[in-house]
Structure formats: C-alpha cells, structure tokens
Design an enzyme around this catalytic site. Sequence first.
Site, PDB file in Angstrom:
ATOM      1  N   ILE A 104       0.866  -1.181   0.000  1.00 16.51           N
ATOM      2  CA  ILE A 104       0.000   0.000   0.000  1.00 16.51           C
ATOM      3  C   ILE A 104       0.900   1.227   0.000  1.00 16.51           C
ATOM      4  O   ILE A 104       1.778   1.364   0.862  1.00 16.51           O
ATOM      5  CB  ILE A 104      -0.935   0.029   1.221  1.00 16.51           C
ATOM      6  CG1 ILE A 104      -1.904  -1.156   1.176  1.00 16.51           C
ATOM      7  CG2 ILE A 104      -1.720   1.348   1.280  1.00 16.51           C
ATOM      8  CD1 ILE A 104      -2.883  -1.190   2.336  1.00 16.51           C
ATOM      9  N   GLY A 105       0.692   2.098  -0.957  1.00 18.23           N
ATOM     10  CA  GLY A 105       1.501   3.295  -1.055  1.00 18.23           C
ATOM     11  C   GLY A 105       1.063   4.372  -0.076  1.00 18.23           C
ATOM     12  O   GLY A 105      -0.070   4.391   0.404  1.00 18.23           O
ATOM     13  N   SER A 132       6.069  -1.578  -0.916  1.00 18.22           N
ATOM     14  CA  SER A 132       5.534  -0.830  -2.049  1.00 18.22           C
ATOM     15  C   SER A 132       6.609   0.052  -2.679  1.00 18.22           C
ATOM     16  O   SER A 132       7.474   0.597  -1.986  1.00 18.22           O
ATOM     17  CB  SER A 132       4.370   0.050  -1.586  1.00 18.22           C
ATOM     18  OG  SER A 132       3.961   0.930  -2.610  1.00 18.22           O
ATOM     19  N   GLN A 154       7.244  -4.900  -4.361  1.00 24.67           N
ATOM     20  CA  GLN A 154       6.316  -4.586  -5.442  1.00 24.67           C
ATOM     21  C   GLN A 154       6.952  -3.529  -6.334  1.00 24.67           C
ATOM     22  O   GLN A 154       7.355  -2.459  -5.871  1.00 24.67           O
ATOM     23  CB  GLN A 154       4.997  -4.059  -4.870  1.00 24.67           C
ATOM     24  CG  GLN A 154       4.020  -3.588  -5.924  1.00 24.67           C
ATOM     25  CD  GLN A 154       3.478  -2.188  -5.622  1.00 24.67           C
ATOM     26  OE1 GLN A 154       4.113  -1.405  -4.937  1.00 24.67           O
ATOM     27  NE2 GLN A 154       2.317  -1.895  -6.133  1.00 24.67           N
ATOM     28  N   TYR A 156       6.708  -0.924  -9.485  1.00 21.65           N
ATOM     29  CA  TYR A 156       6.071  -0.147 -10.547  1.00 21.65           C
ATOM     30  C   TYR A 156       7.152   0.158 -11.584  1.00 21.65           C
ATOM     31  O   TYR A 156       8.208   0.688 -11.242  1.00 21.65           O
ATOM     32  CB  TYR A 156       5.518   1.168 -10.015  1.00 21.65           C
ATOM     33  CG  TYR A 156       4.195   1.055  -9.300  1.00 21.65           C
ATOM     34  CD1 TYR A 156       3.054   0.637  -9.973  1.00 21.65           C
ATOM     35  CD2 TYR A 156       4.086   1.396  -7.954  1.00 21.65           C
ATOM     36  CE1 TYR A 156       1.840   0.551  -9.319  1.00 21.65           C
ATOM     37  CE2 TYR A 156       2.877   1.313  -7.292  1.00 21.65           C
ATOM     38  CZ  TYR A 156       1.759   0.889  -7.985  1.00 21.65           C
ATOM     39  OH  TYR A 156       0.561   0.802  -7.334  1.00 21.65           O
ATOM     40  N   THR A 182       3.664  -4.989 -10.724  1.00 21.85           N
ATOM     41  CA  THR A 182       2.276  -4.550 -10.742  1.00 21.85           C
ATOM     42  C   THR A 182       1.895  -4.101 -12.145  1.00 21.85           C
ATOM     43  O   THR A 182       2.492  -3.179 -12.694  1.00 21.85           O
ATOM     44  CB  THR A 182       2.054  -3.421  -9.724  1.00 21.85           C
ATOM     45  OG1 THR A 182       2.237  -3.956  -8.410  1.00 21.85           O
ATOM     46  CG2 THR A 182       0.648  -2.860  -9.819  1.00 21.85           C
ATOM     47  N   LYS A 294       1.225  -9.138 -10.741  1.00 25.29           N
ATOM     48  CA  LYS A 294       0.047  -8.699  -9.990  1.00 25.29           C
ATOM     49  C   LYS A 294      -0.895  -7.930 -10.913  1.00 25.29           C
ATOM     50  O   LYS A 294      -0.483  -6.995 -11.595  1.00 25.29           O
ATOM     51  CB  LYS A 294       0.462  -7.810  -8.815  1.00 25.29           C
ATOM     52  CG  LYS A 294      -0.688  -7.312  -7.961  1.00 25.29           C
ATOM     53  CD  LYS A 294      -0.157  -6.528  -6.774  1.00 25.29           C
ATOM     54  CE  LYS A 294      -1.290  -5.995  -5.907  1.00 25.29           C
ATOM     55  NZ  LYS A 294      -1.990  -4.854  -6.545  1.00 25.29           N
ATOM     56  N   HIS A 318      -6.508  -4.195  -8.122  1.00 26.93           N
ATOM     57  CA  HIS A 318      -5.945  -3.061  -7.367  1.00 26.93           C
ATOM     58  C   HIS A 318      -6.961  -2.512  -6.366  1.00 26.93           C
ATOM     59  O   HIS A 318      -7.040  -1.310  -6.131  1.00 26.93           O
ATOM     60  CB  HIS A 318      -5.484  -1.958  -8.315  1.00 26.93           C
ATOM     61  CG  HIS A 318      -4.274  -1.207  -7.817  1.00 26.93           C
ATOM     62  ND1 HIS A 318      -3.004  -1.718  -7.899  1.00 26.93           N
ATOM     63  CD2 HIS A 318      -4.140   0.008  -7.226  1.00 26.93           C
ATOM     64  CE1 HIS A 318      -2.139  -0.842  -7.394  1.00 26.93           C
ATOM     65  NE2 HIS A 318      -2.816   0.220  -6.973  1.00 26.93           N
ATOM     66  N   ASP A 348      -5.759 -11.024  -4.291  1.00 30.96           N
ATOM     67  CA  ASP A 348      -5.780  -9.695  -3.676  1.00 30.96           C
ATOM     68  C   ASP A 348      -7.065  -8.999  -4.114  1.00 30.96           C
ATOM     69  O   ASP A 348      -7.596  -9.302  -5.176  1.00 30.96           O
ATOM     70  CB  ASP A 348      -4.550  -8.903  -4.164  1.00 30.96           C
ATOM     71  CG  ASP A 348      -4.607  -7.438  -3.801  1.00 30.96           C
ATOM     72  OD1 ASP A 348      -4.223  -7.107  -2.668  1.00 30.96           O
ATOM     73  OD2 ASP A 348      -5.023  -6.632  -4.646  1.00 30.96           O
ATOM     74  N   ARG A 352     -11.458  -9.070   3.664  1.00 32.60           N
ATOM     75  CA  ARG A 352     -11.785  -8.304   4.857  1.00 32.60           C
ATOM     76  C   ARG A 352     -11.795  -9.166   6.113  1.00 32.60           C
ATOM     77  O   ARG A 352     -11.624  -8.650   7.222  1.00 32.60           O
ATOM     78  CB  ARG A 352     -13.166  -7.627   4.710  1.00 32.60           C
ATOM     79  CG  ARG A 352     -13.249  -6.585   3.597  1.00 32.60           C
ATOM     80  CD  ARG A 352     -12.426  -5.365   3.910  1.00 32.60           C
ATOM     81  NE  ARG A 352     -12.551  -4.336   2.897  1.00 32.60           N
ATOM     82  CZ  ARG A 352     -11.785  -4.238   1.815  1.00 32.60           C
ATOM     83  NH1 ARG A 352     -10.813  -5.131   1.606  1.00 32.60           N
ATOM     84  NH2 ARG A 352     -11.944  -3.264   0.944  1.00 32.60           N
TER      85      ARG A 352
END
Length: 420
Positions: A104-105, A132, A154, A156, A182, A294, A318, A348, A352
């Site tokens: 999570i960014g 991230s 992860q 990018y 990703t 991903k 996402h 992903d 919850r």
Amino acid sequence: MTNIGPGPGRARQTRVYVRGLGGERPRVPVAPQALERGARTKLSAPDFAYLAGGAGSERTMGANLAAFERVRLVPRVLSGTRERDLSVDLLGLRLPTPLLLAPIGVLECAHPQADLAVARAAAAQGVPFVFSSQASVPMEACVRAMGDSPRLFQLYWGTDDEVTRSFVRRAEACGARAIVLTLDTTLLGWRPRDLDLGHLPFLHGRGLAQYLSDPVFRSRLSETLPTPAVQPPRTPALIRAGVELAAKGRAFGLSVGQMRAAAARFTATYTRPDLGWDDVSRLREWTGLPILLKGILHPDDAREAVRRGVDGLIVSNHGGRQIDGEVAALDALPGVVAAAGDLPVLFDSGIRTGSDVAKALALGARAVLLGRPYAYGLALAGEAGVREVIQNVLAEFDLTLGLLGVRAARDLGPGHLVPH
C-alpha cells in the site's frame, strides 16, 4: 493424553473476552465496517480519501465485496480437529499462514511511522510484507526492523529503466523473496474522492521514499523537466505544501528545490502505459528472484505468463482503484487458477475477514494479500493496530477451518463451497 493447544482462533477469542471482564476493549474494532469507520474519524479527509477511495463511482470496490457475498461455504460435521494447520507452501518457503500484507503506497497518510510500523507488525506475526514502490519509508529501513522475516518487493515500472533496475538491485540486496510486478496501474485511475479534494500526496513529497533514497533517481534531479502546463496559484495551501516538501527534503538531505524537482520527475515518469510482455522477459534477465505478476484477471494473460516463465500470479484489480465497473477479482480467480496450471496463484482485492481467506483458498488461491484493513488498523493504533488486525483475521480463519471440519488450510477446495 497429549496436551493440544486451542489454536490461534480460540486463543485470540478467549483473550479478548477475558480482558473484557476488566472493561478493556480491543485497540481496534474487530468488525470490518467499524474498523473503516474508526479510521475515517481518525484521519483527515484527504488522507482517508486516498486510502479508502476507488475508481469512478466505486462499483468495482462494491463488486469485490459482493463477490464474497455470493460464495457460500459448506461445513462438514464430525470431522474437525482440536488444532488446525494454517501453513502453506509458497516460493520455496513454508509460511505459517496463507496471509501476506499487500503493498500500500503512502502509508504516512495513515500513521507517521508508516511502513516501518507495518514491517515490525508483520515480522512479529510471522506474516510476509510486500514493500511498495510508493512507500513512505525506504525498504532498507524496513528490512532492519524485520530481521529474517520474509519480504517481497512490489515494482512499478516507470519510464526510466535505470531507476527500475536500481529498485530491483536494492530489493535483491534487501533479501526480497520475489519481485511483484504490478500490471494494473500503468496509468493512474480516475479517483473522484482525491479529485474532489484536489489532493495527490506525491505532489507533497509523500510516498516517494524509495525514489528519494535511490541513487539513480537522485542523480536525475539536476535534469530539466518540461514546465507543467498548469501552474498552481500561490495560496496558503501551496505555502503549506512547500513547508511539507521542505520537511520531507530534510529527512533525505534534499533542498526544497530538489524536492520540487523530485515530485515533478516522479509524476512525469512513474507510470508506463506501453509496458508489454517483452518487458516481463527483460525483467527475468535482470534478476534471479522469483517474479510474480500482480493484476492478472484474464485466463489468456495467465497462459501467456506461464509461457514467459514467471513464478506466480496475483489475481487483483488493485482493490477497485483503477477501472470503474471492472470484473470482481474473486469472480476472475477460478478462471485464472485453471489457466495457470501448476503456477501458484495468489489473491488480492476484497479480503476483509478470515472467512474471506477461506473462500479465496477454496477457489484455488495459494495465499491472499490483506490490504485496507491493516491500513485502517495502522491509522487507529500504529504498529499495535496492525498486529491486532492480523490476529483478528487469522483467528477467524482458524475458527472457520475448525467449523468447516477442515484440518489444514491446504485442504480447502471447491468441495467446501456451494456449487454455482
């Protein structure tokens, strides 16, 4: 008779109830909806919007949750055990549970300690953490807090290949178990919550820690970028943004001017919409680490990934943050699993609860990534909040297995679901 422990589910449950006798409540709400509401009250409107928001009218976010509603578990009686085996095999490791913490960014939106608090919590609970690219703390600092606990990185892939390669080299040096490429964010999705507030955290220097600590990216800060077509008016908000940039720059030994250049360079280079399958093959040449893709939702993409020799897939949209009206990730999972053959598939988007974990595994996932819930726990109670969220999800998962009559997480399958 051998003294067999109660398992993490019953142990966690008992601990909460016993503490309740003395009037002590959990640090963070157990119910997912209450957890999100608590984070909303704790955070500023822009920070909560960035963490909780989705694309467009957020129909994909709703579809992710609705897909879990449609899947129904079927218990078998008189077949349970006193203690369940939650472990799974992944990437040559025997993990104690099928849970990983998703990347999570901009976690500084949730808490000042950001990724560092999450790394500590993940290590304490034996849960792998996926660093991230848009982290608020450099990966090297997180590694120092995690010891030997498993981590992944992860990636990018932006328009500057040398920065991308530098990230891969750093992940290798940090002992990452895999590169998670990703593929569902080659462009930034249309996110009305952020747009209505006129807020993009990267322009404030937030979520750039991997870049600000990267030698190749830092070497680019003297290069001239095109002047933005839209110049913001000089307002009190802009002045506050400058103060924030200055504070961030001091932490990384950069001036305000360099920080402005860093934010501009990042926004100009961090997405690459023309990323193609040949780039996946190039990544394989760059690193000997396992590669997970991903964002896989279509069976044909899974089959091509197998041909390209990747090591695993992550079914993900996402978290509903990219395309409004996209297929629910859980609905896509069985088709991807079938097309992937022996390739491990992770899941992903939409997890919850512990029963959600059981449903995803029954549909063929090898493991799952937990996202927003741990960010909400971070917002409410820092590292302790993340730990409690992890404990709650795993406790419910353990109890769900026991009530289903399943002895091990690895035994979950379609036979534990109502047929479609």
